[in-house]
Design a protein around this motif. Structure first.
Motif, mmCIF file in Angstrom:
data_model
loop_
_atom_site.group_PDB
_atom_site.id
_atom_site.type_symbol
_atom_site.label_atom_id
_atom_site.label_comp_id
_atom_site.label_asym_id
_atom_site.label_seq_id
_atom_site.Cartn_x
_atom_site.Cartn_y
_atom_site.Cartn_z
ATOM 1 N N MET A 101 -7.917 -6.820 3.486
ATOM 2 C CA MET A 101 -7.996 -5.710 2.528
ATOM 3 C C MET A 101 -8.787 -6.138 1.299
ATOM 4 O O MET A 101 -8.726 -7.296 0.874
ATOM 5 C CB MET A 101 -6.582 -5.299 2.112
ATOM 6 C CG MET A 101 -6.491 -4.124 1.174
ATOM 7 S SD MET A 101 -4.744 -3.764 0.788
ATOM 8 C CE MET A 101 -4.922 -2.211 -0.089
ATOM 9 N N GLY A 114 -3.622 -8.646 8.407
ATOM 10 C CA GLY A 114 -4.287 -7.592 7.647
ATOM 11 C C GLY A 114 -5.374 -8.161 6.761
ATOM 12 O O GLY A 114 -5.237 -9.265 6.228
ATOM 13 N N THR A 130 -1.726 0.879 -4.820
ATOM 14 C CA THR A 130 -1.350 -0.459 -4.381
ATOM 15 C C THR A 130 -0.508 -1.131 -5.457
ATOM 16 O O THR A 130 -0.559 -0.762 -6.628
ATOM 17 C CB THR A 130 -2.585 -1.338 -4.107
ATOM 18 O OG1 THR A 130 -3.363 -1.430 -5.309
ATOM 19 C CG2 THR A 130 -3.430 -0.758 -2.996
ATOM 20 N N TYR A 165 0.603 -8.944 8.433
ATOM 21 C CA TYR A 165 0.662 -7.492 8.201
ATOM 22 C C TYR A 165 1.979 -6.919 8.724
ATOM 23 O O TYR A 165 2.425 -7.249 9.824
ATOM 24 C CB TYR A 165 -0.508 -6.823 8.927
ATOM 25 C CG TYR A 165 -0.490 -5.313 8.891
ATOM 26 C CD1 TYR A 165 -0.982 -4.616 7.794
ATOM 27 C CD2 TYR A 165 0.021 -4.579 9.970
ATOM 28 C CE1 TYR A 165 -0.979 -3.227 7.773
ATOM 29 C CE2 TYR A 165 0.030 -3.192 9.945
ATOM 30 C CZ TYR A 165 -0.465 -2.526 8.844
ATOM 31 O OH TYR A 165 -0.449 -1.158 8.818
ATOM 32 N N LYS A 183 3.969 -3.076 9.001
ATOM 33 C CA LYS A 183 3.836 -1.620 8.855
ATOM 34 C C LYS A 183 5.205 -0.970 8.714
ATOM 35 O O LYS A 183 6.191 -1.412 9.317
ATOM 36 C CB LYS A 183 3.116 -1.037 10.079
ATOM 37 C CG LYS A 183 2.792 0.455 9.962
ATOM 38 C CD LYS A 183 1.973 0.918 11.149
ATOM 39 C CE LYS A 183 1.680 2.417 11.075
ATOM 40 N NZ LYS A 183 0.927 2.791 9.873
ATOM 41 N N ILE A 226 -7.239 -2.800 6.257
ATOM 42 C CA ILE A 226 -6.410 -1.868 5.483
ATOM 43 C C ILE A 226 -7.285 -1.145 4.476
ATOM 44 O O ILE A 226 -7.911 -1.779 3.615
ATOM 45 C CB ILE A 226 -5.269 -2.604 4.746
ATOM 46 C CG1 ILE A 226 -4.520 -3.538 5.693
ATOM 47 C CG2 ILE A 226 -4.337 -1.586 4.093
ATOM 48 C CD1 ILE A 226 -3.946 -2.873 6.894
ATOM 49 N N GLN A 227 -7.311 0.169 4.577
ATOM 50 C CA GLN A 227 -8.079 0.958 3.629
ATOM 51 C C GLN A 227 -7.395 0.973 2.268
ATOM 52 O O GLN A 227 -6.177 1.137 2.173
ATOM 53 C CB GLN A 227 -8.219 2.397 4.120
ATOM 54 C CG GLN A 227 -9.321 2.585 5.139
ATOM 55 C CD GLN A 227 -10.695 2.660 4.498
ATOM 56 O OE1 GLN A 227 -11.018 1.940 3.557
ATOM 57 N NE2 GLN A 227 -11.526 3.552 5.013
ATOM 58 N N ASN A 228 -8.161 0.804 1.222
ATOM 59 C CA ASN A 228 -7.663 0.898 -0.152
ATOM 60 C C ASN A 228 -8.236 2.161 -0.771
ATOM 61 O O ASN A 228 -9.422 2.240 -1.083
ATOM 62 C CB ASN A 228 -8.074 -0.341 -0.954
ATOM 63 C CG ASN A 228 -7.516 -0.346 -2.371
ATOM 64 O OD1 ASN A 228 -6.994 0.662 -2.838
ATOM 65 N ND2 ASN A 228 -7.622 -1.465 -3.046
ATOM 66 N N ASN A 260 0.861 -1.180 0.000
ATOM 67 C CA ASN A 260 0.000 0.000 0.000
ATOM 68 C C ASN A 260 0.899 1.233 0.000
ATOM 69 O O ASN A 260 1.794 1.355 0.845
ATOM 70 C CB ASN A 260 -0.887 -0.015 1.241
ATOM 71 C CG ASN A 260 -2.200 0.711 1.028
ATOM 72 O OD1 ASN A 260 -2.528 1.111 -0.080
ATOM 73 N ND2 ASN A 260 -2.963 0.877 2.096
ATOM 74 N N ARG A 320 3.497 2.221 2.729
ATOM 75 C CA ARG A 320 2.909 2.376 4.058
ATOM 76 C C ARG A 320 2.880 1.051 4.814
ATOM 77 O O ARG A 320 3.099 1.011 6.021
ATOM 78 C CB ARG A 320 1.490 2.919 3.955
ATOM 79 C CG ARG A 320 1.406 4.319 3.356
ATOM 80 C CD ARG A 320 -0.019 4.785 3.226
ATOM 81 N NE ARG A 320 -0.706 4.813 4.519
ATOM 82 C CZ ARG A 320 -1.989 5.095 4.674
ATOM 83 N NH1 ARG A 320 -2.736 5.351 3.618
ATOM 84 N NH2 ARG A 320 -2.534 5.109 5.873
ATOM 85 N N GLU A 321 2.584 -0.034 4.082
ATOM 86 C CA GLU A 321 2.405 -1.329 4.725
ATOM 87 C C GLU A 321 2.450 -2.442 3.682
ATOM 88 O O GLU A 321 2.353 -2.191 2.480
ATOM 89 C CB GLU A 321 1.059 -1.367 5.480
ATOM 90 C CG GLU A 321 -0.107 -0.948 4.612
ATOM 91 C CD GLU A 321 -1.117 -0.082 5.354
ATOM 92 O OE1 GLU A 321 -1.071 -0.038 6.585
ATOM 93 O OE2 GLU A 321 -1.953 0.560 4.674
#
Length: 316
Positions: free
Chosen positions: A126, A124, A33, A137, A139, A83-85, A6, A49-50
């Motif tokens: 997503m 995580g 992504t 996951y 980070k 996890i926000q996409n 991400n 980010r992750e």
């Protein structure tokens, strides 16, 4: 194993982010992504980010819930993170309450002991490219932010974010690579490279900057060689060199001197990453290098060129 990365970048750093992607993964992405079988520590990049190491995937959330029940018993405590996409259409986005519900639902079906405060293991979940993915996951620890607070710095120095990306572009895989920064200044690139385990040495013709570079490196508990040397006197061979072309009021150089610097680099490296404020393509080619990739980094009215070069078969 498939890995999901991400990404996020600041205004004016999109091209630099894409160049770093191409260097690390051999491709870039038009979205925030990236999917790859290559495993890269997210803390290496100022833009990742992750990362999710995919264990299960399915077209419906229930597919994931069913699959996680088959995990071996988790000996460590764990937590599930949604996890926000940012690439999802507005109709596909999940609000805060829904995210917490999904985390709880998946966590309840994992064989083990959840711990929302101090988990030993992170998972995580997503939604990406029309499917759900679940996995370990990781980070980004954002080490370069810590490196901003060094004993010595110049207003004209690269930011730690740009320096870290440049180090990744030059050395995407540190294994067996020997690098040099022959115009290292106060060591901004050296600190980032050394903190990522890159085997790099620094040198500079200016004796006044060397103590500052050494102190900056030692300040973060790193160990690296920094010596006084004219780029024209370098005799050892290196796999890659990073040259931030001198440009401030105290080190204005002519095109002839720029050519001499790059011709010297041709003698000790096959790969060269140049940071420059000026368009010096003709000088690069005349020095015996070919340009294989590049980007522009903008900050306000300030623009830098990042140019990736490889030694050509001969000089013009």
């Amino acid at each position: 194993m498939l890995h999901i990365y991400n990404y996020a970048y600041r205004e004016g750093e999109d091209a630099l982010c894409a160049l770093e992607m191409r260097s690390l993964f051999g491709k870039d992405s038009q979205s925030s992504t990236l999917e790859s079988n290559l495993k890269v520590d997210p803390s290496r990049s100022p833009f990742i980010r992750e990362r999710i190491d995919v264990i299960y995937e399915g077209y419906h959330l229930q597919d994931i819930i069913k699959q996680v029940q088959d995990l071996p018993i988790i000996e460590a405590t764990f937590k599930v993170i949604f996890i926000q996409n940012g690439d999802l259409a507005e109709s596909e986005k999940v609000d805060f309450e829904q995210r917490r519900t999904i985390e709880r639902e998946i966590g309840l079906h994992i064989p083990g002991e959840p711990d929302l405060l101090n988990p030993e293991l992170l998972f995580g979940i997503m939604k990406i490219n029309g499917r759900w993915v679940f996995g370990h996951y990781h980070k980004n620890k954002a080490a370069w932010l810590h490196h901003q607070k060094k004993p010595h710095s110049y207003s004209t120095s690269l930011s730690t974010r740009v320096a870290r990306a440049v180090a990744n572009i030059a050395v995407p895989d540190p294994t067996g690579i020997k690098a040099i920064d022959p115009c290292c200044g106060i060591g901004t690139v050296l600190v980032e490279a050394l903190s990522m385990g890159i085997n790099i040495v620094g040198s500079d013709i200016n004796p006044l900057v060397l103590p500052g570079a050494r102190e900056n490196i030692a300040h973060f508990g790193l160990v690296g060689e920094v010596i006084r040397k004219d780029i024209r006197s370098i005799s050892s061979s290196y796999d890659v060199a990073i040259i931030d072309m001198p440009y401030n009021l105290f080190s204005v150089i002519t095109p002839e001197e720029q050519l001499e610097m790059l011709e010297s680099a041709w003698g000790f490296t096959d790969k060269l990453v140049i940071v420059t404020l000026e368009l010096i393509d003709s000088i690069i080619i005349k020095a015996g290098f070919e340009i294989v990739d590049r980007c522009v980094v903008k900050k306000g009215t300030f623009t830098r060129q990042i140019i990736v070069c490889e030694k050509s078969s001969g000089k013009i």
